[in-house]
Design a protein around this motif. Sequence first.
Motif, PDB file in Angstrom:
ATOM      1  N   THR A  15      48.644  44.108  42.785  1.00  0.00           N
ATOM      2  CA  THR A  15      48.005  43.351  41.715  1.00  0.00           C
ATOM      3  C   THR A  15      46.565  43.004  42.057  1.00  0.00           C
ATOM      4  N   THR A  16      46.102  43.390  43.234  1.00  0.00           N
ATOM      5  CA  THR A  16      44.704  43.163  43.615  1.00  0.00           C
ATOM      6  C   THR A  16      43.801  44.294  43.152  1.00  0.00           C
ATOM      7  N   GLY A  17      44.339  45.280  42.457  1.00  0.00           N
ATOM      8  CA  GLY A  17      43.581  46.475  42.082  1.00  0.00           C
ATOM      9  C   GLY A  17      42.252  46.203  41.410  1.00  0.00           C
ATOM     10  N   GLY A  18      42.214  45.287  40.468  1.00  0.00           N
ATOM     11  CA  GLY A  18      40.967  44.975  39.779  1.00  0.00           C
ATOM     12  C   GLY A  18      39.941  44.358  40.709  1.00  0.00           C
ATOM     13  N   LEU A  19      40.393  43.444  41.555  1.00  0.00           N
ATOM     14  CA  LEU A  19      39.493  42.813  42.514  1.00  0.00           C
ATOM     15  C   LEU A  19      38.941  43.831  43.508  1.00  0.00           C
ATOM     16  N   VAL A  20      39.779  44.793  43.904  1.00  0.00           N
ATOM     17  CA  VAL A  20      39.339  45.850  44.826  1.00  0.00           C
ATOM     18  C   VAL A  20      38.237  46.685  44.182  1.00  0.00           C
ATOM     19  N   LEU A  21      38.410  47.091  42.932  1.00  0.00           N
ATOM     20  CA  LEU A  21      37.373  47.865  42.241  1.00  0.00           C
ATOM     21  C   LEU A  21      36.078  47.064  42.116  1.00  0.00           C
ATOM     22  N   TYR A  22      36.200  45.810  41.742  1.00  0.00           N
ATOM     23  CA  TYR A  22      35.030  44.949  41.634  1.00  0.00           C
ATOM     24  C   TYR A  22      34.332  44.817  42.989  1.00  0.00           C
ATOM     25  N   THR A  23      35.097  44.609  44.055  1.00  0.00           N
ATOM     26  CA  THR A  23      34.527  44.478  45.400  1.00  0.00           C
ATOM     27  C   THR A  23      33.847  45.766  45.832  1.00  0.00           C
ATOM     28  N   ALA A  24      34.460  46.905  45.535  1.00  0.00           N
ATOM     29  CA  ALA A  24      33.829  48.191  45.860  1.00  0.00           C
ATOM     30  C   ALA A  24      32.470  48.294  45.171  1.00  0.00           C
ATOM     31  N   ALA A  25      32.387  47.852  43.922  1.00  0.00           N
ATOM     32  CA  ALA A  25      31.109  47.874  43.196  1.00  0.00           C
ATOM     33  C   ALA A  25      30.110  46.902  43.827  1.00  0.00           C
ATOM     34  N   CYS A  26      30.578  45.728  44.241  1.00  0.00           N
ATOM     35  CA  CYS A  26      29.690  44.761  44.901  1.00  0.00           C
ATOM     36  C   CYS A  26      29.098  45.340  46.179  1.00  0.00           C
ATOM     37  N   MET A  27      29.864  46.210  46.851  1.00  0.00           N
ATOM     38  CA  MET A  27      29.439  46.796  48.122  1.00  0.00           C
ATOM     39  C   MET A  27      28.828  48.195  47.937  1.00  0.00           C
ATOM     40  N   SER A  28      28.598  48.596  46.683  1.00  0.00           N
ATOM     41  CA  SER A  28      28.024  49.914  46.344  1.00  0.00           C
ATOM     42  C   SER A  28      28.860  51.072  46.881  1.00  0.00           C
ATOM     43  N   ARG A  29      30.170  50.945  46.787  1.00  0.00           N
ATOM     44  CA  ARG A  29      31.093  52.000  47.232  1.00  0.00           C
ATOM     45  C   ARG A  29      31.998  52.471  46.100  1.00  0.00           C
ATOM     46  N   GLN A  30      31.645  52.136  44.889  1.00  0.00           N
ATOM     47  CA  GLN A  30      32.470  52.447  43.727  1.00  0.00           C
ATOM     48  C   GLN A  30      32.332  53.915  43.318  1.00  0.00           C
ATOM     49  N   PRO A  31      33.340  54.420  42.606  1.00  0.00           N
ATOM     50  CA  PRO A  31      33.179  55.745  41.999  1.00  0.00           C
ATOM     51  C   PRO A  31      32.080  55.706  40.947  1.00  0.00           C
ATOM     52  N   ALA A  32      31.535  56.857  40.617  1.00  0.00           N
ATOM     53  CA  ALA A  32      30.534  56.934  39.549  1.00  0.00           C
ATOM     54  C   ALA A  32      31.162  56.542  38.216  1.00  0.00           C
ATOM     55  N   CYS A  33      32.434  56.911  38.047  1.00  0.00           N
ATOM     56  CA  CYS A  33      33.162  56.581  36.826  1.00  0.00           C
ATOM     57  C   CYS A  33      34.656  56.684  37.096  1.00  0.00           C
ATOM     58  N   LEU A  34      35.433  56.075  36.219  1.00  0.00           N
ATOM     59  CA  LEU A  34      36.889  56.126  36.283  1.00  0.00           C
ATOM     60  C   LEU A  34      37.385  56.822  35.021  1.00  0.00           C
ATOM     61  N   LEU A  35      38.158  57.888  35.196  1.00  0.00           N
ATOM     62  CA  LEU A  35      38.653  58.669  34.064  1.00  0.00           C
ATOM     63  C   LEU A  35      40.168  58.752  34.137  1.00  0.00           C
ATOM     64  N   PHE A  36      40.825  58.225  33.126  1.00  0.00           N
ATOM     65  CA  PHE A  36      42.284  58.128  33.082  1.00  0.00           C
ATOM     66  C   PHE A  36      42.861  59.067  32.029  1.00  0.00           C
ATOM     67  N   SER A  37      43.870  59.837  32.403  1.00  0.00           N
ATOM     68  CA  SER A  37      44.547  60.661  31.400  1.00  0.00           C
ATOM     69  C   SER A  37      45.443  59.793  30.513  1.00  0.00           C
ATOM     70  N   LYS A  38      46.002  58.729  31.077  1.00  0.00           N
ATOM     71  CA  LYS A  38      46.850  57.797  30.330  1.00  0.00           C
ATOM     72  C   LYS A  38      46.036  56.555  29.965  1.00  0.00           C
ATOM     73  N   GLU A  39      46.698  55.554  29.370  1.00  0.00           N
ATOM     74  CA  GLU A  39      46.013  54.303  29.061  1.00  0.00           C
ATOM     75  C   GLU A  39      45.772  53.530  30.352  1.00  0.00           C
ATOM     76  N   ILE A  40      44.628  52.903  30.457  1.00  0.00           N
ATOM     77  CA  ILE A  40      44.285  52.099  31.623  1.00  0.00           C
ATOM     78  C   ILE A  40      45.160  50.847  31.653  1.00  0.00           C
ATOM     79  N   ASP A  41      45.493  50.395  32.862  1.00  0.00           N
ATOM     80  CA  ASP A  41      46.233  49.151  32.997  1.00  0.00           C
ATOM     81  C   ASP A  41      45.243  47.984  32.990  1.00  0.00           C
ATOM     82  N   SER A  42      45.748  46.789  32.757  1.00  0.00           N
ATOM     83  CA  SER A  42      44.877  45.622  32.625  1.00  0.00           C
ATOM     84  C   SER A  42      44.140  45.294  33.923  1.00  0.00           C
ATOM     85  N   LEU A  43      44.727  45.563  35.078  1.00  0.00           N
ATOM     86  CA  LEU A  43      44.073  45.242  36.351  1.00  0.00           C
ATOM     87  C   LEU A  43      42.867  46.136  36.598  1.00  0.00           C
ATOM     88  N   ALA A  44      43.046  47.439  36.414  1.00  0.00           N
ATOM     89  CA  ALA A  44      41.919  48.367  36.592  1.00  0.00           C
ATOM     90  C   ALA A  44      40.832  48.085  35.559  1.00  0.00           C
TER      91      ALA A  44
END
Length: 149
Positions: A73-102
Amino acid sequence: MSVRTFKGRAVVKGNVSAEALVSKGGFNTLASYQHSLMFGDKTGKCSDQNNADLYKKPMAGKALCMPQTIGSTTGGLVLYTAACMSRQPACLLFSKEIDSLAAAGAILADVWTDNSMPTVDGLGDEFLEYVQSGDRITVKDDGVVEVER
């Protein structure tokens, strides 16, 4: 060279072009980013040994293609933290519907950092069957995703 176009829903709008990195299985956000965020790996190498598609591959600056996120359930915080540290993906592309955490992580990164991750979901199973790691991906504000090989 051929270009194939897919249309999804723009969860976080943005225009970006990047190299594809594809996970055919669910993406465990915490397991994938844990070592990078804890031990200073600026390339964001995937540390999820259960994801054979991504393990030990750099994720920072890539067009991360996946069906959905799984795990903590920390998934959203992890993505946000990766962005804060400039380690995020360029983009996130989902074949299915995104979950609320991501979705929360991508939106927080867009609002609270200078490191936005354009995010598109609902691209369909055909997208994930077609795209391959190394393809050139272009994402547009309206949720259009072009795959070039």
